[in-house]
Scaffold this active site. Structure first.
Site, short mmCIF file in Angstrom:
data_model
loop_
_atom_site.label_atom_id
_atom_site.label_comp_id
_atom_site.label_asym_id
_atom_site.label_seq_id
_atom_site.Cartn_x
_atom_site.Cartn_y
_atom_site.Cartn_z
CE1 TYR A 120 -3.39 2.86 0.61
CE2 TYR A 120 -1.90 3.50 2.38
CZ TYR A 120 -2.98 3.79 1.54
OH TYR A 120 -3.61 5.00 1.64
CE LYS B 272 -3.31 5.64 -1.81
NZ LYS B 272 -4.34 6.41 -2.48
N1 NAP Z 1 -8.16 6.65 5.77
C1 NAP Z 1 -6.88 6.97 5.79
O1 NAP Z 1 -6.22 6.96 6.84
C2 NAP Z 1 -6.21 7.43 4.52
C3 NAP Z 1 -4.99 8.14 4.62
C4 NAP Z 1 -4.36 8.57 3.47
C5 NAP Z 1 -4.92 8.31 2.22
N2 NAP Z 1 -6.09 7.61 2.15
C6 NAP Z 1 -6.64 7.33 0.81
O2 NAP Z 1 -7.91 7.94 0.72
C7 NAP Z 1 -8.66 7.28 -0.31
C8 NAP Z 1 -10.06 7.01 0.22
O3 NAP Z 1 -9.97 6.08 1.29
P1 NAP Z 1 -10.83 6.20 2.61
O4 NAP Z 1 -9.92 6.35 3.74
O5 NAP Z 1 -11.91 7.19 2.43
O6 NAP Z 1 -11.40 4.70 2.73
P2 NAP Z 1 -12.85 4.08 2.51
O7 NAP Z 1 -13.83 4.70 3.43
O8 NAP Z 1 -12.64 2.61 2.57
O9 NAP Z 1 -13.24 4.52 1.03
C9 NAP Z 1 -12.63 3.93 -0.10
C10 NAP Z 1 -13.50 4.19 -1.31
O10 NAP Z 1 -12.83 3.66 -2.48
C11 NAP Z 1 -13.70 2.73 -3.12
N3 NAP Z 1 -12.92 1.68 -3.75
C12 NAP Z 1 -11.88 0.98 -3.23
N4 NAP Z 1 -11.45 0.08 -4.13
C13 NAP Z 1 -12.22 0.21 -5.24
C14 NAP Z 1 -12.27 -0.43 -6.50
N5 NAP Z 1 -11.40 -1.40 -6.82
N6 NAP Z 1 -13.19 -0.03 -7.40
C15 NAP Z 1 -14.07 0.95 -7.09
N7 NAP Z 1 -14.08 1.59 -5.91
C16 NAP Z 1 -13.17 1.23 -5.01
C17 NAP Z 1 -14.58 2.21 -2.01
O11 NAP Z 1 -15.76 1.66 -2.57
P3 NAP Z 1 -16.18 0.11 -2.30
O12 NAP Z 1 -16.34 -0.02 -0.82
O13 NAP Z 1 -17.43 -0.02 -3.10
O14 NAP Z 1 -15.03 -0.71 -2.83
C18 NAP Z 1 -14.84 3.48 -1.22
O15 NAP Z 1 -15.82 4.24 -1.86
C19 NAP Z 1 -7.87 6.04 -0.69
O16 NAP Z 1 -7.17 6.28 -1.89
C20 NAP Z 1 -6.89 5.88 0.47
O17 NAP Z 1 -5.73 5.23 0.08
C21 NAP Z 1 -6.75 7.17 3.26
#
Ligand code: NAP
Length: 262
Positions: A149, A153
Site C-alpha cells: 500500500y 501511495k
Molecule cells: N483513511 C486513511 O487513513 C487514509 C490516509 C491517506 C490516504 N487515504 C486514501 O484515501 C482514499 C479514500 O480512502 P478512505 O480512507 O476514504 O477509505 P474508505 O472509506 O474505505 O473509502 C474507499 C472508497 O474507495 C472505493 N474503492 C476501493 N477500491 C475500489 C475499487 N477497486 N473499485 C471501485 N471503488 C473502489 C470504495 O468503494 P467500495 O467499498 O465499493 O469498494 C470506497 O468508496 C484512498 O485512496 C486511500 O488510500 C486514506
C-alpha cells in the site's frame, strides 16, 4: 447555463463521500463510482444537495471497470476529476494473498492512472480542467506491515507531481491530496483494526476532503491535511528510510494496538 461536471471515484464512503458532497454543495453535477451497492445510498445524499448524479457500480481495479465508468460520462466535458478510490492491505507481505496484493496495485495505481489518462486527454484538448489525486503521507515512508500500500501511495504522490509539470501552462491543474490517518472504513477493510494506527485518534474525513477540494480549486500542487501530518511528513523527508520502516512497524504490526509503546 449547464453546471460544471465532476467525476469522483470511491464516493461511497470516507474521504470520497465527503469530496463528492462538497462538489455537490459547490454546484457540480456528479458521476460517482464505487465497487459496492453503498454508492447508491451515497448518490441520494448528493442529489439532496442539488447535484444531478450518475452512478456507476464497478471495480476500478479492472480495465473493463474503468472503461464502464468512462462510457458513463457520455462525452460530457469533465471539469474536475477526483481520483480518490483506493484501499490498503495490512499484515506481513509474505503472509498476504497475492490476489489481494494485485487488487491494491490495480486499484491504487493502474485503474487510477488509466482513468487520469482518459480524462486528462480531453481536459488538455479543451485547455481546462482540474485533477485531484488522493495520495497519502504514507507515500513518504516504507510501510512495514502495509508494504505494498505505501508503495502504491509513493507512486501516486510522485506521479501527481510529474503529471502536473507535464501539464504546466496547459490549463489543466493536478493536485495531490496527502492525508494522514483518517477516520474511515480504510483500516477495517485493510484488516488493521488490531494495530496501533488502526486504534489511534484520526482526522475527520470531512475536514480532509475540504482541504483537498480547496487545494484543487486553487490549483495547488499538493496539500498535506492537518498540522500533525505536515510535521510528520516534514520529519519523514529528513529521516533515514530504515528508521521510518521501524517506526511504521510500531504503528502497523498486527497486535500492536494492545502493546505498550516502546
Ligand atoms: N483513511 C486513511 O487513513 C487514509 C490516509 C491517506 C490516504 N487515504 C486514501 O484515501 C482514499 C479514500 O480512502 P478512505 O480512507 O476514504 O477509505 P474508505 O472509506 O474505505 O473509502 C474507499 C472508497 O474507495 C472505493 N474503492 C476501493 N477500491 C475500489 C475499487 N477497486 N473499485 C471501485 N471503488 C473502489 C470504495 O468503494 P467500495 O467499498 O465499493 O469498494 C470506497 O468508496 C484512498 O485512496 C486511500 O488510500 C486514506
Amino acid at each position: 447555463m449547464s453546471k460544471p461536471f465532476a467525476i469522483v471515484t470511491g464516493a461511497s464512503s470516507g474521504i470520497g463521500l465527503e469530496l463528492a458532497a462538497i462538489c455537490a454543495q459547490e454546484g457540480f453535477d456528479l458521476l460517482v463510482v464505487a465497487d459496492r451497492p453503498e454508492i447508491r445510498a451515497a448518490a441520494e445524499r448528493f442529489r439532496s444537495l442539488g447535484a444531478d448524479v450518475t452512478v456507476v457500480e464497478t471495480d476500478l481495479a479492472t480495465t473493463d471497470g474503468v472503461d464502464r465508468l468512462w462510457s458513463a460520462a457520455a462525452r460530457r466535458p469533465v471539469d474536475a476529476l477526483l481520483a480518490n478510490a483506493g484501499h490498503g492491505l495490512g499484515h506481513a507481505f509474505l503472509d498476504q494473498d497475492f490476489d489481494d496484493i494485485r487488487h491494491v496495485i490495480d486499484t491504487n495505481i493502474t485503474g487510477t492512472i488509466h482513468l487520469v489518462q482518459l480524462v486528462g486527454r480531453t481536459m488538455r484538448s479543451r485547455g481546462t480542467g482540474r485533477i485531484l489525486l488522493t495520495g497519502s503521507i504514507a507515500g513518504f515512508m516504507p510501510g512495514t506491515y502495509q508494504a505494498v500500500y505505501n508503495g502504491t501511495k509513493a507512486f501516486v504522490d510522485s506521479f501527481s507531481f510529474a503529471l502536473r509539470a507535464e501539464l504546466k501552462d496547459s490549463g489543466v491543474t493536478v493536485t495531490c491530496l496527502m492525508p494522514g490517518a483518517t477516520e474511515t472504513d480504510f483500516f477495517e477493510r485493510a484488516d488493521m483494526l488490531d494495530t496501533q494506527v488502526g486504534q489511534s485518534k484520526k482526522d475527520d474525513p470531512a475536514d480532509v476532503a475540504r482541504v483537498g477540494f480547496d487545494a484543487m480549486m486553487r490549483g495547488d500542487g499538493d496539500v498535506v491535511s492537518g498540522w500533525k501530518n505536515k510535521l510528520q511528513s516534514a520529519i519523514a523527508n529528513v529521516t533515514p528510510a530504515g528508521v521510518l520502516a521501524e517506526q511504521h512497524r510500531r504503528m502497523a504490526e498486527p497486535g500492536s494496538a494492545s502493546k505498550t509503546e516502546a
